[in-house]
Scaffold this active site. Sequence first.
Site, PDB file in Angstrom:
ATOM      1  N   ASP A 251      35.877  34.244  40.454  1.00 50.85           N
ATOM      2  CA  ASP A 251      37.112  34.830  39.930  1.00 50.85           C
ATOM      3  C   ASP A 251      36.848  35.990  38.972  1.00 50.85           C
ATOM      4  OD1 ASP A 251      39.834  35.057  39.611  1.00 50.85           O
ATOM      5  OD2 ASP A 251      39.995  33.435  38.148  1.00 50.85           O
TER       6      ASP A 251
ATOM      7  N   GLU B  38      39.977  39.173  47.533  1.00 55.05           N
ATOM      8  CA  GLU B  38      41.211  39.360  46.768  1.00 55.05           C
ATOM      9  C   GLU B  38      41.044  40.528  45.804  1.00 55.05           C
ATOM     10  OE1 GLU B  38      43.779  36.131  45.391  1.00 55.05           O
ATOM     11  OE2 GLU B  38      43.201  36.655  43.347  1.00 55.05           O
TER      12      GLU B  38
END
Length: 363
Positions: free
Chosen positions: A47, A148
């Site tokens: 992340d 992403e």
Amino acid sequence: YHFFPVLAQQSIRELERTGRSFSEVLQSAILGAFQEGYTGGFGADADHIKDIPSLEKAIQAGFTFFTIDPSGAINRPERLSVQFREQLLKRYKAYWKYYQGKFSAGKLEFEWTENCLAELVLTYGEALEMVENCYHVLKGKLAEFDFEVSVDETSVPTTPQAHVFIADQLHRRGIIFHNLALRFPGAFEKAIDYKGDLKEFENSLVAHQIIREKLGPYKLSLHSGSDKFSAYPIFKKTVDTGFHIKSSGTSWIEAVKAVALLDRQFFLMILSQAISDFEKNAASYEISANPAAIKIEELTSKEPEDIFADFNIRQVIHIAYGSIIGQGSPHRQNFFSLLQENEEIYTRCLKKHLGKHLQLLAE
């Protein structure tokens, strides 16, 4: 519930503060799946990757989902030098021919203007180059991966023009992306519900959904999604199934709640530590807590549910994981011992809390 879980997920910021590695995060998730007999598969999200060295560590550890966060390269145009502004605009001049006249999709329509384009280029130009560099590193090392792009960690909401520009630029660069995290209006502060005008949020989301349907397929990703209970029904209704929500940030708070149930004095001790370290811990977080408003002496006999209903306590605790369970913390060993010896209590807290998220998102 028919959601696909991402069980291994940590940001670079979280790894640094807890002294963990990507490998340890992934190994913990795998062992947890074995322990529970879970065979349904899960994601592993590295992340908020902000540089190539961090990306390479995540690849080596075995992660398969990568959230690229180019926020450090998202510019404030008014702060750029005249010379640098001219360089960026010149670098993107060849792209301007793609953005002329009107953009129209469904009920959404706007006019491209030279000023608008200049603003978009100056704001996102460098960020797009950073995303492209990360994508090529991944393509060179992995046959398959989920990608992403996160532009949510900025102070200015993503406009429809910015959404179109970013998605179109990613397509033109040959970047296959699966999720796009935008900055929506209102405040998505850590550990508490949405703060802002829900109608404004809905109107913005409707516009972004129209764009996604035209330029997709990709999911709209909602970051800092933990506890945004008032926004969930709108998000679910508008986006339907095309979403990715990062909603487990407050799993950590549930661990601290379990500690408060088990050993109140120890809980008050770590809360004091969290208050003491607040300024340091608050760096790079969007929160509005006032630690001075927390009266520790009043919490001795309060029920944990009442304690953790206080948004000041929730936010102070949420950002204090490094102070409490980081390497070298005097509280680390006792904290984990309590949870390991009373795993069913933490499980009960977690099931209730995450179950509320899932129920609202499934309806």
